[in-house]
Design an enzyme around this catalytic site. Sequence first.
Site, PDB file in Angstrom:
ATOM      1  N   GLU A   1      30.522   2.936  43.267  1.00  0.00           N
ATOM      2  CA  GLU A   1      30.013   1.779  42.246  1.00  0.00           C
ATOM      3  C   GLU A   1      28.320   2.572  41.096  1.00  0.00           C
ATOM      4  OE1 GLU A   1      27.996  -0.215  40.637  1.00  0.00           O
ATOM      5  OE2 GLU A   1      26.630  -1.066  41.588  1.00  0.00           O
TER       6      GLU A   1
ATOM      7  N   GLU B   1      24.216   5.435  32.225  1.00  0.00           N
ATOM      8  CA  GLU B   1      23.513   6.062  33.273  1.00  0.00           C
ATOM      9  C   GLU B   1      24.702   7.608  33.257  1.00  0.00           C
ATOM     10  OE1 GLU B   1      20.962   2.732  35.837  1.00  0.00           O
ATOM     11  OE2 GLU B   1      22.875   3.176  36.245  1.00  0.00           O
TER      12      GLU B   1
ATOM     13  N   GLY C   1      26.309   8.056  45.536  1.00  0.00           N
ATOM     14  CA  GLY C   1      25.166   6.715  45.146  1.00  0.00           C
ATOM     15  C   GLY C   1      25.306   5.735  46.591  1.00  0.00           C
TER      16      GLY C   1
ATOM     17  N   ASP D   1      24.932  -9.213  43.859  1.00  0.00           N
ATOM     18  CA  ASP D   1      25.774 -10.227  42.851  1.00  0.00           C
ATOM     19  C   ASP D   1      27.356  -9.721  43.950  1.00  0.00           C
ATOM     20  OD1 ASP D   1      28.105  -9.507  40.869  1.00  0.00           O
ATOM     21  OD2 ASP D   1      26.869  -8.101  40.191  1.00  0.00           O
TER      22      ASP D   1
ATOM     23  N   ARG E   1      30.740  -8.014  41.741  1.00  0.00           N
ATOM     24  CA  ARG E   1      30.999  -6.675  42.160  1.00  0.00           C
ATOM     25  C   ARG E   1      30.742  -6.313  43.871  1.00  0.00           C
ATOM     26  NH1 ARG E   1      27.027  -4.531  45.168  1.00  0.00           N
ATOM     27  NH2 ARG E   1      26.130  -2.083  45.039  1.00  0.00           N
TER      28      ARG E   1
ATOM     29  N   ILE F   1      24.560  14.793  44.479  1.00  0.00           N
ATOM     30  CA  ILE F   1      26.160  15.372  45.077  1.00  0.00           C
ATOM     31  C   ILE F   1      26.613  16.297  44.597  1.00  0.00           C
ATOM     32  CG2 ILE F   1      27.624  14.624  42.919  1.00  0.00           C
ATOM     33  CD1 ILE F   1      28.137  14.731  46.918  1.00  0.00           C
TER      34      ILE F   1
ATOM     35  N   HIS G   1      25.185  -9.201  37.512  1.00  0.00           N
ATOM     36  CA  HIS G   1      24.155  -8.104  37.132  1.00  0.00           C
ATOM     37  C   HIS G   1      24.808  -7.091  35.438  1.00  0.00           C
ATOM     38  CE1 HIS G   1      25.326  -4.413  39.223  1.00  0.00           C
ATOM     39  NE2 HIS G   1      24.684  -4.004  38.634  1.00  0.00           N
TER      40      HIS G   1
END
Length: 518
Positions: free
Chosen positions: A316, A325, A250, A223, A226, A300, A466
């Site tokens: 991201e 999410e 992440g 992507d 992004r 985390i 995406h």
Amino acid sequence: MAQHTETSLGDCDDMPELSDSDDAPWEDEDELEVKAEVRCLFCERLFLSAEVTFSHCESQHQFNIRMVVNKFGLDFYGYIKVINYVRSTGCTAESLNNASQPLPWDNDEFLMPVIKDDPLLQYDVEDQDGADADQNPNVGEDPSLYQSWKHAESRAQAAEANLSLALEDLNKMRQLAQDFLMNADVKTSSSSSGAVADLCEDENGVYFSSYGHFGIHEEMLKDTVRTETYQDFMYQNLHLFKDKVVLDVGCGTGILSMFAAKAGAKKVIGVDQSEIIYQAMDIIRLNKLEDTITLIKGRIEDVDLPVQKVDVIISEWMGYFLLFESMLDSVIYARDKYLAEGGRVYPDLCHISLVALCDEQKHTDRIAFWDNVYGFDMSCMKKSVIPEATVEVVNPDTMVSEPFTIKIIDCQKTTIKDLDFSSDFSLTITRDSLCTAFAGYFDVLFENDCLKPVSFSTGPLCTKTHWKQTVFLLEKPISVQAGDILKGNITVRKNRKDPRSLIITLSLNNVTQIYMIQ
């Protein structure tokens, strides 16, 4: 945990008939033991006892069971596995003697007997070793071993049966879980909500497991909207990263961590719970960045960082409709715990927008379709279809209003509580049409202290990402004319039963529809 013992009536056929004498059954059992025939492990010859069988195996096939047990340090269950492995595979004595780690028989499937009531499975090698040393061959006859094995077999069979039934039930109930889950969350009562909670899987485990697959990361890396925006932000604003400590929440494959390192960060810490982090470690080493980048596996919220504070947090974290999410929760946690005074979080601003659509053909295909399916009325399916928000690429020609921003998120200040919100909206209609749906999308901005601010949008008029767009289909389309103001309210909140999914409530013209993004 209480043990449950079952008696199989089928086994009764193999039991000796009881006589009037109390001692008769024991005599019959002894007779059966003497007459039992034991098949060799490597040929078809039959013998009267396990001892004679193993003696034959040693002299004719060069296989010594005691040496194998001692060589590989086998316990009782390991011995059982060896016997059943040989019985089921027909392997040679030589292959057994020359076996190496991992042992070919080291699988629980070999606990199941190949030959029913196999006398070799009742043979106690360890006790027999002691008997040999004492010159007393009868000490090895320990009937309790057979009972131990039978108990282990019974437990294995019961566990397998229970697992099969549980999986079958889960597959059946999963089809109903979505409706139950939504209803249980919207309505605050009901004993059914407890049942729904019992059906829920470990969502964190499923979520992180899904990000362990390389395909998801390939899609994100490809992507370009992004990935290149993050790259441009860091490479065009080097002053934000030079000699700074950066936290990548992440981190996935580590691409943002590597951008930060190349932008001049003195230390980058990447944290990710999914298995992809092991690939990221190899990637970091391949690019000779291991002196700058440290990767930590875990959430985390659960790990301890090797530093007290960081200067910059990058992530991201965006999902469908931005908040699906709930990964922003983790960024907020990291910000509140680790960000130094004067530190920055990027991206720093995000906007969620809504736009009206007119796509009558898609509405017909998805809703009216159920009225007549090969001559059958399946209209009851609509109640399940409508609440499913879909993620798809919206044709910009189907837009029939100006967009309206329903939420602005400042990542430097927002709290987790702010992520559940309600907003009125006013959509200015641009042409006469039939409004059949709404589409939601988001914009991401990198602006705070940037010399060269950058941004990207996931809207229908922009290059596809995406994330695509999220479409909320109306059960009954609304006729609109150019210049009309379509007013309504949208509520966005986490599903309490599955915090990574979202429940969207749309109210328009005195009609309320509820959607789920999951």
